[in-house]
Design a protein around this motif. Structure first.
Motif, PDB file in Angstrom:
ATOM      1  N   GLY A  29       0.839  -1.301   0.017  1.00  0.00           N
ATOM      2  CA  GLY A  29       0.024   0.065   0.159  1.00  0.00           C
ATOM      3  C   GLY A  29       0.835   1.125   0.200  1.00  0.00           C
ATOM      4  O   GLY A  29       0.584   2.330  -0.876  1.00  0.00           O
ATOM      5  N   LEU A  30       2.283   1.255   0.929  1.00  0.00           N
ATOM      6  CA  LEU A  30       2.965   2.321   0.948  1.00  0.00           C
ATOM      7  C   LEU A  30       3.690   2.508  -0.691  1.00  0.00           C
ATOM      8  O   LEU A  30       3.583   3.749  -0.960  1.00  0.00           O
ATOM      9  CB  LEU A  30       4.040   2.129   1.813  1.00  0.00           C
ATOM     10  CG  LEU A  30       5.132   3.190   1.936  1.00  0.00           C
ATOM     11  CD1 LEU A  30       4.389   4.517   2.227  1.00  0.00           C
ATOM     12  CD2 LEU A  30       6.242   2.787   2.636  1.00  0.00           C
ATOM     13  N   GLN A  31       3.913   1.638  -1.221  1.00  0.00           N
ATOM     14  CA  GLN A  31       4.878   1.724  -2.458  1.00  0.00           C
ATOM     15  C   GLN A  31       3.596   2.071  -3.623  1.00  0.00           C
ATOM     16  O   GLN A  31       4.137   2.885  -4.407  1.00  0.00           O
ATOM     17  CB  GLN A  31       5.290   0.297  -2.848  1.00  0.00           C
ATOM     18  CG  GLN A  31       6.292   0.089  -1.911  1.00  0.00           C
ATOM     19  CD  GLN A  31       7.780   0.619  -2.034  1.00  0.00           C
ATOM     20  OE1 GLN A  31       7.872   1.399  -3.003  1.00  0.00           O
ATOM     21  NE2 GLN A  31       8.370   0.838  -0.900  1.00  0.00           N
ATOM     22  N   PHE A  32       2.546   1.764  -3.426  1.00  0.00           N
ATOM     23  CA  PHE A  32       1.565   2.095  -4.393  1.00  0.00           C
ATOM     24  C   PHE A  32       1.004   3.263  -4.165  1.00  0.00           C
ATOM     25  O   PHE A  32       0.789   4.314  -5.045  1.00  0.00           O
ATOM     26  CB  PHE A  32       0.329   1.063  -4.586  1.00  0.00           C
ATOM     27  CG  PHE A  32      -0.608   1.269  -5.649  1.00  0.00           C
ATOM     28  CD1 PHE A  32      -0.255   1.152  -6.955  1.00  0.00           C
ATOM     29  CD2 PHE A  32      -1.767   1.905  -5.209  1.00  0.00           C
ATOM     30  CE1 PHE A  32      -1.463   1.531  -7.889  1.00  0.00           C
ATOM     31  CE2 PHE A  32      -2.894   2.110  -6.189  1.00  0.00           C
ATOM     32  CZ  PHE A  32      -2.591   1.915  -7.585  1.00  0.00           C
ATOM     33  N   GLY A  33       0.433   3.766  -2.860  1.00  0.00           N
ATOM     34  CA  GLY A  33      -0.299   4.779  -2.574  1.00  0.00           C
ATOM     35  C   GLY A  33       0.530   6.219  -2.641  1.00  0.00           C
ATOM     36  O   GLY A  33       0.058   7.388  -3.226  1.00  0.00           O
ATOM     37  N   ARG A  34       1.577   6.071  -1.977  1.00  0.00           N
ATOM     38  CA  ARG A  34       2.345   7.232  -1.594  1.00  0.00           C
ATOM     39  C   ARG A  34       3.716   7.472  -2.658  1.00  0.00           C
ATOM     40  O   ARG A  34       3.953   8.518  -3.139  1.00  0.00           O
ATOM     41  CB  ARG A  34       2.954   7.261  -0.134  1.00  0.00           C
ATOM     42  CG  ARG A  34       1.899   7.334   0.936  1.00  0.00           C
ATOM     43  CD  ARG A  34       2.368   7.358   2.248  1.00  0.00           C
ATOM     44  NE  ARG A  34       1.485   7.538   3.237  1.00  0.00           N
ATOM     45  CZ  ARG A  34       1.488   7.494   4.545  1.00  0.00           C
ATOM     46  NH1 ARG A  34       2.872   7.650   5.007  1.00  0.00           N
ATOM     47  NH2 ARG A  34       0.712   7.656   5.585  1.00  0.00           N
ATOM     48  N   LEU A  35       4.312   6.234  -2.664  1.00  0.00           N
ATOM     49  CA  LEU A  35       5.717   6.274  -3.470  1.00  0.00           C
ATOM     50  C   LEU A  35       5.257   6.314  -4.956  1.00  0.00           C
ATOM     51  O   LEU A  35       6.041   6.592  -5.902  1.00  0.00           O
ATOM     52  CB  LEU A  35       6.715   5.501  -3.006  1.00  0.00           C
ATOM     53  CG  LEU A  35       7.003   5.738  -1.622  1.00  0.00           C
ATOM     54  CD1 LEU A  35       8.088   4.402  -1.035  1.00  0.00           C
ATOM     55  CD2 LEU A  35       7.350   6.902  -1.159  1.00  0.00           C
ATOM     56  N   GLU A  36       4.137   5.803  -5.422  1.00  0.00           N
ATOM     57  CA  GLU A  36       3.725   5.583  -6.723  1.00  0.00           C
ATOM     58  C   GLU A  36       4.836   4.524  -7.465  1.00  0.00           C
ATOM     59  O   GLU A  36       5.098   4.641  -8.639  1.00  0.00           O
ATOM     60  CB  GLU A  36       3.449   6.653  -7.535  1.00  0.00           C
ATOM     61  CG  GLU A  36       2.348   7.563  -6.967  1.00  0.00           C
ATOM     62  CD  GLU A  36       1.942   8.893  -7.790  1.00  0.00           C
ATOM     63  OE1 GLU A  36       2.753   9.133  -8.776  1.00  0.00           O
ATOM     64  OE2 GLU A  36       1.069   9.331  -7.496  1.00  0.00           O
ATOM     65  N   ASN A  37       5.414   3.448  -6.789  1.00  0.00           N
ATOM     66  CA  ASN A  37       6.439   2.618  -7.411  1.00  0.00           C
ATOM     67  C   ASN A  37       5.521   1.461  -7.919  1.00  0.00           C
ATOM     68  O   ASN A  37       5.642   0.286  -7.362  1.00  0.00           O
ATOM     69  CB  ASN A  37       7.266   2.268  -6.315  1.00  0.00           C
ATOM     70  CG  ASN A  37       8.559   1.313  -6.898  1.00  0.00           C
ATOM     71  OD1 ASN A  37       8.683   1.073  -7.913  1.00  0.00           O
ATOM     72  ND2 ASN A  37       9.706   1.406  -6.243  1.00  0.00           N
ATOM     73  N   LEU A  38       5.092   1.356  -9.107  1.00  0.00           N
ATOM     74  CA  LEU A  38       4.439   0.366  -9.629  1.00  0.00           C
ATOM     75  C   LEU A  38       5.198  -0.689 -10.035  1.00  0.00           C
ATOM     76  O   LEU A  38       4.567  -1.932  -9.771  1.00  0.00           O
ATOM     77  CB  LEU A  38       3.903   1.087 -11.110  1.00  0.00           C
ATOM     78  CG  LEU A  38       2.925   2.206 -10.847  1.00  0.00           C
ATOM     79  CD1 LEU A  38       2.047   2.475 -12.345  1.00  0.00           C
ATOM     80  CD2 LEU A  38       1.707   2.070 -10.002  1.00  0.00           C
ATOM     81  N   GLY A  39       6.281  -0.704 -10.414  1.00  0.00           N
ATOM     82  CA  GLY A  39       7.102  -1.902 -10.633  1.00  0.00           C
ATOM     83  C   GLY A  39       7.264  -2.779  -9.274  1.00  0.00           C
ATOM     84  O   GLY A  39       7.138  -3.910  -9.570  1.00  0.00           O
ATOM     85  N   LEU A  40       7.755  -2.300  -8.253  1.00  0.00           N
ATOM     86  CA  LEU A  40       7.826  -2.727  -6.993  1.00  0.00           C
ATOM     87  C   LEU A  40       6.443  -3.292  -6.554  1.00  0.00           C
ATOM     88  O   LEU A  40       6.502  -4.493  -5.946  1.00  0.00           O
ATOM     89  CB  LEU A  40       8.535  -2.133  -5.950  1.00  0.00           C
ATOM     90  CG  LEU A  40       8.802  -2.904  -4.636  1.00  0.00           C
ATOM     91  CD1 LEU A  40       9.492  -3.975  -4.820  1.00  0.00           C
ATOM     92  CD2 LEU A  40       9.598  -1.737  -3.632  1.00  0.00           C
ATOM     93  N   THR A  41       5.548  -2.531  -6.758  1.00  0.00           N
ATOM     94  CA  THR A  41       4.365  -2.972  -6.133  1.00  0.00           C
ATOM     95  C   THR A  41       3.908  -4.216  -6.761  1.00  0.00           C
ATOM     96  O   THR A  41       3.126  -4.928  -6.485  1.00  0.00           O
ATOM     97  CB  THR A  41       3.165  -1.768  -6.350  1.00  0.00           C
ATOM     98  OG1 THR A  41       3.570  -0.603  -5.668  1.00  0.00           O
ATOM     99  CG2 THR A  41       1.771  -2.271  -5.784  1.00  0.00           C
ATOM    100  N   ALA A  42       3.833  -4.039  -8.302  1.00  0.00           N
ATOM    101  CA  ALA A  42       3.418  -5.248  -9.072  1.00  0.00           C
ATOM    102  C   ALA A  42       4.326  -6.380  -8.919  1.00  0.00           C
ATOM    103  O   ALA A  42       3.547  -7.672  -8.691  1.00  0.00           O
ATOM    104  CB  ALA A  42       3.548  -4.925 -10.735  1.00  0.00           C
ATOM    105  N   ALA A  43       5.422  -6.516  -8.690  1.00  0.00           N
ATOM    106  CA  ALA A  43       6.323  -7.459  -8.094  1.00  0.00           C
ATOM    107  C   ALA A  43       5.960  -8.051  -7.056  1.00  0.00           C
ATOM    108  O   ALA A  43       5.838  -9.250  -6.461  1.00  0.00           O
ATOM    109  CB  ALA A  43       7.879  -7.091  -8.263  1.00  0.00           C
TER     110      ALA A  43
END
Length: 260
Positions: free
Chosen positions: A217-231
């Protein structure tokens, strides 16, 4: 067809994005290279295992109480248990927040009973997450265990008692073994749900209780790191599917769920 598309579509998009952003090997190596991710994985496994064990104990006691009580009492207990399905998870989580927070209901009761002077200090801790998550997961454990105990022949219990078997002996040698298949089905379901549980840890947890779902949730919502979120989402999906396949091969869990 629409249901299938709704289930598989987001999964397929997540996997494609994970591979495009990280590469085939990067889907595994990129998340596991982060200390934050590794720490959250261990905390997630620890919390999920603790919740599963605690929920199993509560579910067995609850199911035995329902099975041994009068029909009207059993129906009342089941009604109280499944009443939680009619109450929003967010509302229940806020209720636990009011209960566990400093000077909350639990601390006030403990102080008045002389159990603690400064409060239990459970808010935003791992032990503090255990009761709320058990409360949420309990129905998912009770259903398969109750289905298993329904298959137990009452004549066997009466025969064990008439032949001199004590209550503890009957429970250990007859009743608990009959709950084995239902227990494995419920344990797997609760463990898998706990792996991806987000709402309760996010609202009741703190900096030291960041589980994997909170990191996603942190990677997607705040940092917008889609690559790490998807992984991370892909790894969690593969882990869950792998556990289910192995458990189903060993314990025939899908058959037990059909009975439930």
């Amino acid at each position: 067809m629409l249901l299938l598309l709704g289930l598989l579509g987001p999964v397929a998009v997540t996997v494609v994005v994970a591979i495009q952003e990280n590469g085939p090997l990067g889907v595994v190596t990129e998340p596991l290279s982060s200390d934050l991710v590794l720490d959250s994985i261990w905390k997630t496994l620890y919390l999920s295992l603790a919740v599963t064990v605690a929920t199993w104990i509560c579910a067995v006691l609850f199911t035995l109480a329902v099975a041994m009580s009068r029909p009207i009492v059993g129906k009342t207990l089941f009604g109280i248990l499944f009443l939680t399905f009619w109450i929003s998870l967010l509302v229940r989580t806020y209720g636990w927040a009011l209960t566990l927070q400093p000077n909350g209901a639990l601390d006030v009761i403990g102080q008045r009973l002389g159990l603690t002077d400064e409060g239990f200090g459970l808010f935003q801790t791992m032990p503090g997450l255990l009761p709320p998550m058990v409360h949420v997961m309990l129905p998912y454990m009770v259903l398969p265990i109750y289905a298993a105990i329904q298959s137990l022949d009452p004549a066997q219990v009466r025969a064990a008692r008439s032949l001199g078997g004590s209550e503890l002996f009957t429970l250990r040698k007859l009743i608990l073994p009959s709950l084995k298949s239902g227990s494995w089905a419920g344990a797997l379901l609760v463990f898998i749900l706990s792996l991806g549980f987000y709402v309760t840890p996010a609202f009741l947890g703190g900096p030291g209780t960041q589980v994997l779902a909170m990191v996603i949730g942190l990677q997607f919502g705040r940092l917008e790191n889609l690559g790490l979120t998807a992984a991370l989402g892909t790894l969690l999906l593969v882990a869950v599917l792998g556990m289910y396949v192995v458990a189903d091969r060993l314990f025939k869990i899908s058959q037990q769920w059909d009975r439930a």
